[in-house]
Design a protein around this motif. Structure first.
Motif, short mmCIF file in Angstrom:
data_model
loop_
_atom_site.label_atom_id
_atom_site.label_comp_id
_atom_site.label_asym_id
_atom_site.label_seq_id
_atom_site.Cartn_x
_atom_site.Cartn_y
_atom_site.Cartn_z
N CYS A 1 0.83 -1.20 0.00
CA CYS A 1 0.00 0.00 0.00
C CYS A 1 0.87 1.25 0.00
CB CYS A 1 -0.92 0.00 1.21
SG CYS A 1 -0.06 0.04 2.79
N LEU A 2 0.23 2.36 -0.33
CA LEU A 2 0.85 3.67 -0.27
C LEU A 2 0.03 4.48 0.71
CD1 LEU A 2 3.00 5.65 -1.35
CD2 LEU A 2 1.34 6.29 -3.13
N LEU A 3 0.70 4.99 1.74
CA LEU A 3 0.02 5.75 2.78
C LEU A 3 0.57 7.16 2.83
CD1 LEU A 3 0.12 3.12 5.68
CD2 LEU A 3 -1.73 3.53 4.03
N GLY A 4 -0.30 8.11 3.14
CA GLY A 4 0.09 9.50 3.31
C GLY A 4 -0.01 9.89 4.78
N PHE A 5 0.94 10.69 5.23
CA PHE A 5 0.98 11.14 6.62
C PHE A 5 0.99 12.66 6.65
CE2 PHE A 5 2.77 6.95 6.37
CZ PHE A 5 2.19 6.29 7.45
N LYS A 6 0.56 13.25 7.77
CA LYS A 6 0.51 14.71 7.88
C LYS A 6 1.89 15.34 7.77
CE LYS A 6 -3.71 14.98 10.54
NZ LYS A 6 -4.34 15.37 11.78
N ASN A 7 2.89 14.68 8.33
CA ASN A 7 4.24 15.22 8.34
C ASN A 7 5.19 14.30 7.58
OD1 ASN A 7 3.52 17.40 10.12
ND2 ASN A 7 3.44 15.89 11.76
N THR A 8 6.39 14.80 7.31
CA THR A 8 7.41 14.00 6.66
C THR A 8 7.69 12.78 7.51
OG1 THR A 8 8.41 15.95 5.65
CG2 THR A 8 9.80 13.99 5.83
N TRP A 9 7.78 11.63 6.87
CA TRP A 9 7.99 10.36 7.58
C TRP A 9 9.43 10.30 8.08
CZ3 TRP A 9 4.94 6.76 9.48
CH2 TRP A 9 5.47 5.51 9.82
N GLU A 10 9.60 10.09 9.36
CA GLU A 10 10.93 10.07 9.97
C GLU A 10 11.42 8.65 10.27
OE1 GLU A 10 12.77 12.73 10.24
OE2 GLU A 10 11.20 14.08 9.56
N GLN A 11 10.53 7.67 10.30
CA GLN A 11 10.91 6.29 10.60
C GLN A 11 11.49 5.66 9.34
OE1 GLN A 11 10.60 4.90 13.58
NE2 GLN A 11 9.22 6.31 14.60
N HIS A 12 12.77 5.38 9.32
CA HIS A 12 13.39 4.83 8.11
C HIS A 12 13.98 3.45 8.35
CE1 HIS A 12 12.82 8.31 5.58
NE2 HIS A 12 13.19 9.07 6.59
N ASP A 13 13.50 2.76 9.37
CA ASP A 13 14.00 1.42 9.67
C ASP A 13 13.37 0.43 8.69
OD1 ASP A 13 14.90 -0.95 10.68
OD2 ASP A 13 13.97 -0.71 12.65
N LEU A 14 14.12 0.05 7.67
CA LEU A 14 13.60 -0.83 6.62
C LEU A 14 13.44 -2.27 7.09
CD1 LEU A 14 15.61 0.53 3.56
CD2 LEU A 14 13.31 1.17 4.32
N GLU A 15 14.00 -2.61 8.23
CA GLU A 15 13.91 -3.98 8.75
C GLU A 15 12.65 -4.21 9.61
OE1 GLU A 15 16.19 -6.33 7.84
OE2 GLU A 15 16.96 -4.73 6.56
N SER A 16 12.03 -3.15 10.07
CA SER A 16 10.91 -3.27 10.99
C SER A 16 9.63 -3.69 10.28
CB SER A 16 10.66 -1.94 11.69
OG SER A 16 11.77 -1.59 12.47
N LEU A 17 8.77 -4.37 11.03
CA LEU A 17 7.45 -4.73 10.52
C LEU A 17 6.40 -3.82 11.16
CD1 LEU A 17 7.35 -8.63 10.42
CD2 LEU A 17 7.48 -7.03 8.52
N TYR A 18 5.53 -3.33 10.33
CA TYR A 18 4.42 -2.47 10.74
C TYR A 18 3.13 -3.25 10.52
CZ TYR A 18 7.89 1.25 10.47
OH TYR A 18 9.00 2.02 10.65
N THR A 19 2.07 -2.83 11.18
CA THR A 19 0.76 -3.44 10.98
C THR A 19 -0.22 -2.38 10.54
OG1 THR A 19 1.19 -5.11 12.67
CG2 THR A 19 -1.10 -4.77 12.04
N LEU A 20 -0.85 -2.61 9.39
CA LEU A 20 -1.91 -1.73 8.91
C LEU A 20 -3.24 -2.39 9.22
CD1 LEU A 20 -2.88 0.79 7.29
CD2 LEU A 20 -2.94 -0.72 5.30
N THR A 21 -4.09 -1.66 9.91
CA THR A 21 -5.45 -2.12 10.15
C THR A 21 -6.37 -1.19 9.38
OG1 THR A 21 -4.83 -2.87 12.35
CG2 THR A 21 -7.19 -2.63 11.90
N LEU A 22 -7.08 -1.75 8.42
CA LEU A 22 -8.00 -0.97 7.59
C LEU A 22 -9.41 -1.27 8.05
CD1 LEU A 22 -8.24 0.93 5.17
CD2 LEU A 22 -8.36 -1.08 3.70
#
Length: 123
Positions: free
Chosen positions: A40-61
């Motif tokens: 997916c492509l997500l937009g955030f209010k501010n510039t994204w500062e988290q650049h840890d490419l190894e981390s896993l995130y969870t999207l709940t739609l």
């Protein structure tokens, strides 16, 4: 349900979709720009500062009148406040629900394209 009813229901669902991205104990409100089974492509209010490419995130739609779709994601690219995520894991039920969601979106885009072409030829 008829195709037109399906499309109307999809448009309502898409307008009311509420994405929430979480990581560890933090949650990030965001805007759903695009979604597929691959990510997916997500937009955030501010510039994204988290650049840890190894981390896993969870999207709940969150979608009205259905169970939420949950995707485990990793970052694929960052451009200012827009972040592309790659899908790393989804349950079978979530894959099915998202496939239906994407299919209705594609049908809606095809219908819109036809209407735009017809309008261009009316003049």
């Amino acid at each position: 349900m008829t195709p037109n009813k399906d499309l109307q229901q999809f448009q309502l669902i898409f307008d009311q979709a509420c994405p929430l991205l979480s990581y560890d104990d933090g949650e990030y409100s965001c805007e759903l720009i695009d979604i597929s089974l691959q990510g997916c492509l997500l937009g955030f209010k501010n510039t994204w500062e988290q650049h840890d490419l190894e981390s896993l995130y969870t999207l709940t739609l969150e979608l009205p009148e259905t169970t939420p779709i949950v995707m485990n994601l990793s970052i694929s690219h960052v451009v200012d406040n827009e972040v592309g995520f790659k899908c790393e894991h989804m349950d079978l039920d979530d894959i099915s629900a998202l496939s239906h969601f994407v299919e209705l979106n594609q049908a809606n885009i095809t219908l819109l394209d036809r209407e735009l072409i017809a309008l261009m030829h009316c003049g």
